[in-house]
Design a protein around this motif. Structure first.
Motif, PDB file in Angstrom:
ATOM      1  N   ARG A   6     -28.094  10.284  19.718  1.00 60.56           N
ATOM      2  CA  ARG A   6     -27.039   9.782  20.609  1.00 60.56           C
ATOM      3  C   ARG A   6     -27.528   8.639  21.494  1.00 60.56           C
ATOM      4  NH1 ARG A   6     -25.573  15.694  23.031  1.00 60.56           N
ATOM      5  NH2 ARG A   6     -25.227  16.791  21.055  1.00 60.56           N
ATOM      6  N   HIS A   7     -28.719   8.121  21.238  1.00 62.26           N
ATOM      7  CA  HIS A   7     -29.220   7.043  22.094  1.00 62.26           C
ATOM      8  C   HIS A   7     -28.369   5.793  21.917  1.00 62.26           C
ATOM      9  CE1 HIS A   7     -31.108   5.493  18.399  1.00 62.26           C
ATOM     10  NE2 HIS A   7     -31.195   4.340  19.046  1.00 62.26           N
ATOM     11  N   ASP A   8     -28.267   4.998  22.974  1.00 62.10           N
ATOM     12  CA  ASP A   8     -27.469   3.761  22.910  1.00 62.10           C
ATOM     13  C   ASP A   8     -28.219   2.568  23.469  1.00 62.10           C
ATOM     14  OD1 ASP A   8     -27.439   4.236  25.632  1.00 62.10           O
ATOM     15  OD2 ASP A   8     -25.295   4.673  25.759  1.00 62.10           O
ATOM     16  N   GLN A   9     -29.540   2.758  23.669  1.00 65.62           N
ATOM     17  CA  GLN A   9     -30.332   1.663  24.225  1.00 65.62           C
ATOM     18  C   GLN A   9     -31.775   1.810  23.781  1.00 65.62           C
ATOM     19  OE1 GLN A   9     -29.859   1.207  28.448  1.00 65.62           O
ATOM     20  NE2 GLN A   9     -31.593  -0.174  28.669  1.00 65.62           N
ATOM     21  N   GLU A  10     -32.437   0.658  23.590  1.00 62.16           N
ATOM     22  CA  GLU A  10     -33.850   0.662  23.230  1.00 62.16           C
ATOM     23  C   GLU A  10     -34.693   0.579  24.495  1.00 62.16           C
ATOM     24  OE1 GLU A  10     -35.273   0.963  20.255  1.00 62.16           O
ATOM     25  OE2 GLU A  10     -33.398   1.042  19.129  1.00 62.16           O
ATOM     26  N   LEU A  11     -35.522   1.602  24.713  1.00 62.18           N
ATOM     27  CA  LEU A  11     -36.468   1.598  25.820  1.00 62.18           C
ATOM     28  C   LEU A  11     -37.879   1.581  25.260  1.00 62.18           C
ATOM     29  CD1 LEU A  11     -35.034   4.351  28.200  1.00 62.18           C
ATOM     30  CD2 LEU A  11     -34.673   1.884  28.337  1.00 62.18           C
ATOM     31  N   VAL A  12     -38.824   1.237  26.092  1.00 66.77           N
ATOM     32  CA  VAL A  12     -40.232   1.257  25.703  1.00 66.77           C
ATOM     33  C   VAL A  12     -41.002   2.075  26.726  1.00 66.77           C
ATOM     34  CG1 VAL A  12     -42.328  -0.095  25.326  1.00 66.77           C
ATOM     35  CG2 VAL A  12     -40.106  -0.999  24.588  1.00 66.77           C
ATOM     36  N   LEU A  13     -41.732   3.085  26.234  1.00 66.48           N
ATOM     37  CA  LEU A  13     -42.674   3.802  27.088  1.00 66.48           C
ATOM     38  C   LEU A  13     -44.003   3.061  27.024  1.00 66.48           C
ATOM     39  CD1 LEU A  13     -41.986   7.577  26.304  1.00 66.48           C
ATOM     40  CD2 LEU A  13     -41.316   6.275  28.316  1.00 66.48           C
ATOM     41  N   ASN A  14     -44.436   2.526  28.144  1.00 67.76           N
ATOM     42  CA  ASN A  14     -45.641   1.698  28.154  1.00 67.76           C
ATOM     43  C   ASN A  14     -46.921   2.517  28.150  1.00 67.76           C
ATOM     44  OD1 ASN A  14     -44.346  -0.945  28.322  1.00 67.76           O
ATOM     45  ND2 ASN A  14     -43.671  -0.283  30.345  1.00 67.76           N
ATOM     46  N   SER A  15     -46.846   3.779  28.571  1.00 67.06           N
ATOM     47  CA  SER A  15     -48.045   4.610  28.690  1.00 67.06           C
ATOM     48  C   SER A  15     -48.242   5.443  27.436  1.00 67.06           C
ATOM     49  CB  SER A  15     -47.921   5.534  29.896  1.00 67.06           C
ATOM     50  OG  SER A  15     -47.798   4.791  31.083  1.00 67.06           O
TER      51      SER A  15
ATOM     52  N   HIS B 189     -35.498   8.820  22.406  1.00 71.95           N
ATOM     53  CA  HIS B 189     -35.663   7.782  21.381  1.00 71.95           C
ATOM     54  C   HIS B 189     -36.939   6.982  21.654  1.00 71.95           C
ATOM     55  CE1 HIS B 189     -34.607   4.769  18.427  1.00 71.95           C
ATOM     56  NE2 HIS B 189     -34.686   3.819  19.346  1.00 71.95           N
ATOM     57  N   ALA B 190     -37.175   6.631  22.905  1.00 75.31           N
ATOM     58  CA  ALA B 190     -38.381   5.884  23.264  1.00 75.31           C
ATOM     59  C   ALA B 190     -39.634   6.712  22.998  1.00 75.31           C
ATOM     60  CB  ALA B 190     -38.315   5.470  24.731  1.00 75.31           C
ATOM     61  N   LEU B 191     -39.561   8.022  23.233  1.00 73.53           N
ATOM     62  CA  LEU B 191     -40.692   8.917  22.947  1.00 73.53           C
ATOM     63  C   LEU B 191     -41.045   8.875  21.472  1.00 73.53           C
ATOM     64  CD1 LEU B 191     -42.583  11.412  23.271  1.00 73.53           C
ATOM     65  CD2 LEU B 191     -40.524  12.834  23.191  1.00 73.53           C
TER      66      LEU B 191
ATOM     67  N   LEU C 290     -37.802  21.814  22.014  1.00 74.60           N
ATOM     68  CA  LEU C 290     -38.245  20.897  20.965  1.00 74.60           C
ATOM     69  C   LEU C 290     -37.206  20.748  19.856  1.00 74.60           C
ATOM     70  CD1 LEU C 290     -41.995  21.928  20.644  1.00 74.60           C
ATOM     71  CD2 LEU C 290     -41.143  19.685  21.349  1.00 74.60           C
ATOM     72  N   GLN C 291     -36.527  21.856  19.519  1.00 77.96           N
ATOM     73  CA  GLN C 291     -35.589  21.818  18.405  1.00 77.96           C
ATOM     74  C   GLN C 291     -34.335  20.993  18.701  1.00 77.96           C
ATOM     75  OE1 GLN C 291     -36.667  24.524  19.971  1.00 77.96           O
ATOM     76  NE2 GLN C 291     -35.019  25.995  20.414  1.00 77.96           N
ATOM     77  N   LYS C 292     -34.120  20.600  19.956  1.00 83.53           N
ATOM     78  CA  LYS C 292     -32.934  19.812  20.312  1.00 83.53           C
ATOM     79  C   LYS C 292     -33.223  18.317  20.405  1.00 83.53           C
ATOM     80  CE  LYS C 292     -29.828  21.046  23.196  1.00 83.53           C
ATOM     81  NZ  LYS C 292     -28.682  21.223  22.281  1.00 83.53           N
ATOM     82  N   LEU C 293     -34.506  17.928  20.283  1.00 83.70           N
ATOM     83  CA  LEU C 293     -34.864  16.524  20.494  1.00 83.70           C
ATOM     84  C   LEU C 293     -34.192  15.588  19.500  1.00 83.70           C
ATOM     85  CD1 LEU C 293     -38.675  16.700  21.386  1.00 83.70           C
ATOM     86  CD2 LEU C 293     -36.731  16.408  22.924  1.00 83.70           C
ATOM     87  N   THR C 294     -34.231  15.955  18.217  1.00 85.37           N
ATOM     88  CA  THR C 294     -33.648  15.070  17.198  1.00 85.37           C
ATOM     89  C   THR C 294     -32.147  14.911  17.399  1.00 85.37           C
ATOM     90  OG1 THR C 294     -35.344  15.397  15.501  1.00 85.37           O
ATOM     91  CG2 THR C 294     -33.131  14.887  14.734  1.00 85.37           C
ATOM     92  N   GLU C 295     -31.475  16.012  17.722  1.00 86.21           N
ATOM     93  CA  GLU C 295     -30.022  15.958  17.965  1.00 86.21           C
ATOM     94  C   GLU C 295     -29.698  15.012  19.113  1.00 86.21           C
ATOM     95  OE1 GLU C 295     -26.676  18.926  19.921  1.00 86.21           O
ATOM     96  OE2 GLU C 295     -28.408  19.798  18.899  1.00 86.21           O
ATOM     97  N   LEU C 296     -30.466  15.075  20.182  1.00 90.61           N
ATOM     98  CA  LEU C 296     -30.216  14.213  21.338  1.00 90.61           C
ATOM     99  C   LEU C 296     -30.596  12.763  21.042  1.00 90.61           C
ATOM    100  CD1 LEU C 296     -31.504  16.605  24.148  1.00 90.61           C
ATOM    101  CD2 LEU C 296     -29.125  15.907  23.752  1.00 90.61           C
TER     102      LEU C 296
END
Length: 282
Positions: free
Chosen positions: A175-184, A209-211, A166-172
Motif C-alpha cells: 500500500r505504499h505510495d511514496q519512495e523513501l530512503v533509509l540512510n542508516s 517499503h523503504a525497509l 512480521l507476517q503483516k509487513l508485505t501486506e502493508l
C-alpha cells in the motif's frame, strides 16, 4: 507419518541458526522428506538441539539412548548453521554455503537444467550470503557478516520498532505510495531514523517499503549479479514476498526461483550431504 511408516534409517540434517533450529530427515530410498520440525533457538543451546531432534509417538528421532548422545545404526546427522560447531553428536559438519547449495540442487533438480549457472541468495538471521555457481559447482561466494544490515535481524528489529507483526509487513508494503530512503544501514541508527520519520508524520506503509528497499540495496552492493537465473533460499524470502518482488524489479532481465521448502533448504542440504547422490554434486 505414523511410527510404522518411518524408515528404519534416515539422513538427518539440522540447521542451527541464530534465530531458529530447523530439522529435516530424508528417506534414504526416495530422498523425500520423512520428517521436519522447527523451533526458536534458545539456550542452553544443546538442550534445545536435543529437544528439536527428539521424536514423539508418531515422529522419528535419531537417538538410540535416553541421554540423547548416541545415534541409531543407519542414521546420520549433519549439522550446519550458526551453531553447528556446538553439536558434538553430529556425524558431519557442513558450512551454510554448501548446505544451501546442496538443498537447492536437490530441491530444484529437474526444474533447472543440468549444470545451469545461477546465483543463490540467502538472507539469514545474522548474515546475507550470495553464492555463484558454475558447471554445477560452487564458483565463489560472498558473506556479509560486518553488521545486521541486509539480514533478517534488520527486518525483525525495525518491525519491532514499528510494532507490526512480521507476517503483516508485505501486506502493508503493497500500500505504499511514496519512495523513501533509509540512510542508516546500522540497525540501531536505522531504528532512530524510523522514529524520527514517523514523528514527522510519514505513513508506515512507506517506511516498510523503504525497509525492504534498503535490504535489497545492501545485498546487491555485495557483488554483481551476472547470471540469468537467481534462486532465493531461506525463511526470510519465503515469508517476505515483497522482497522477492523488489529484487525482480531491480534485476528485470533475470529469471527468479523461490526454492521449494525455502525455510528448510539448509537443513535439507545438510541431510542430503550423506546421501550417495550428493557425491555427484560437490
Amino acid at each position: 507419518m505414523t511410527r510404522e511408516a518411518i524408515p528404519s534409517a534416515l539422513h538427518w540434517g539440522i540447521d542451527c541458526g541464530s534465530t531458529e533450529i530447523k530439522v529435516v530427515a530424508l528417506d534414504p530410498a526416495t530422498l523425500k522428506i520423512a520428517h521436519r520440525h522447527r523451533q526458536r533457538t534458545l539456550f542452553p543451546l544443546l538442550d534445545h538441539v536435543r529437544a528439536a531432534l527428539t521424536g514423539s509417538a508418531s515422529t522419528p528421532t535419531p537417538f538410540a539412548d535416553p541421554a540423547k548422545t548416541l545415534l541409531k545404526p543407519g542414521h546420520t546427522l549433519t549439522a550446519t548453521g550458526y551453531g553447528r560447531a556446538h553439536i558434538p553428536f553430529a556425524t558431519e559438519k557442513l558450512t551454510e554455503i554448501k548446505a544451501h547449495f546442496l538443498g537447492v540442487e536437490h530441491l530444484l533438480h529437474g526444474t533447472l537444467a543440468a549444470g545451469q549457472e545461477y546465483t543463490l541468495i540467502d538472507i539469514g538471521g545474522q548474515d546475507s550470503k550470495v553464492v555463484k555457481t558454475r558447471h554445477g559447482q560452487i564458483d565463489e561466494f560472498i558473506i556479509n557478516r560486518k553488521c545486521a544490515a541486509g539480514t533478517g535481524a534488520y527486518i525483525e528489529e525495525l518491525a519491532h520498532r514499528l510494532e507490526i507483526p512480521l507476517q503483516k509487513l508485505t501486506e502493508l508494503e503493497a500500500r505504499h505510495d511514496q519512495e523513501l530512503v533509509l540512510n542508516s544501514f546500522c540497525t540501531v541508527f536505522a531504528g532512530q531514523e524510523v522514529i524520527k520519520i514517523l514523528m514527522n508524520g510519514e505513513r508506515v506503509e512507506n517506511l516498510i517499503h523503504a525497509l525492504y528497499q534498503s535490504v535489497v540495496k545492501r545485498v546487491l552492493e555485495m557483488t554483481a549479479i551476472e547470471t540469468e537465473v537467481v534462486v532465493f533460499s531461506g525463511g526470510v524470502f519465503e515469508h517476505h514476498p515483497a522482497l522477492r518482488n523488489l529484487f525482480a524489479k531491480r534485476l528485470p532481465d533475470r529469471r527468479f526461483f523461490l526454492c521449494p521448502e525455502a525455510q528448510y533448504c539448509g537443513a535439507i542440504g545438510a541431510a542430503y550431504w550423506t546421501a550417495p547422490q550428493a557425491s555427484n554434486t560437490i
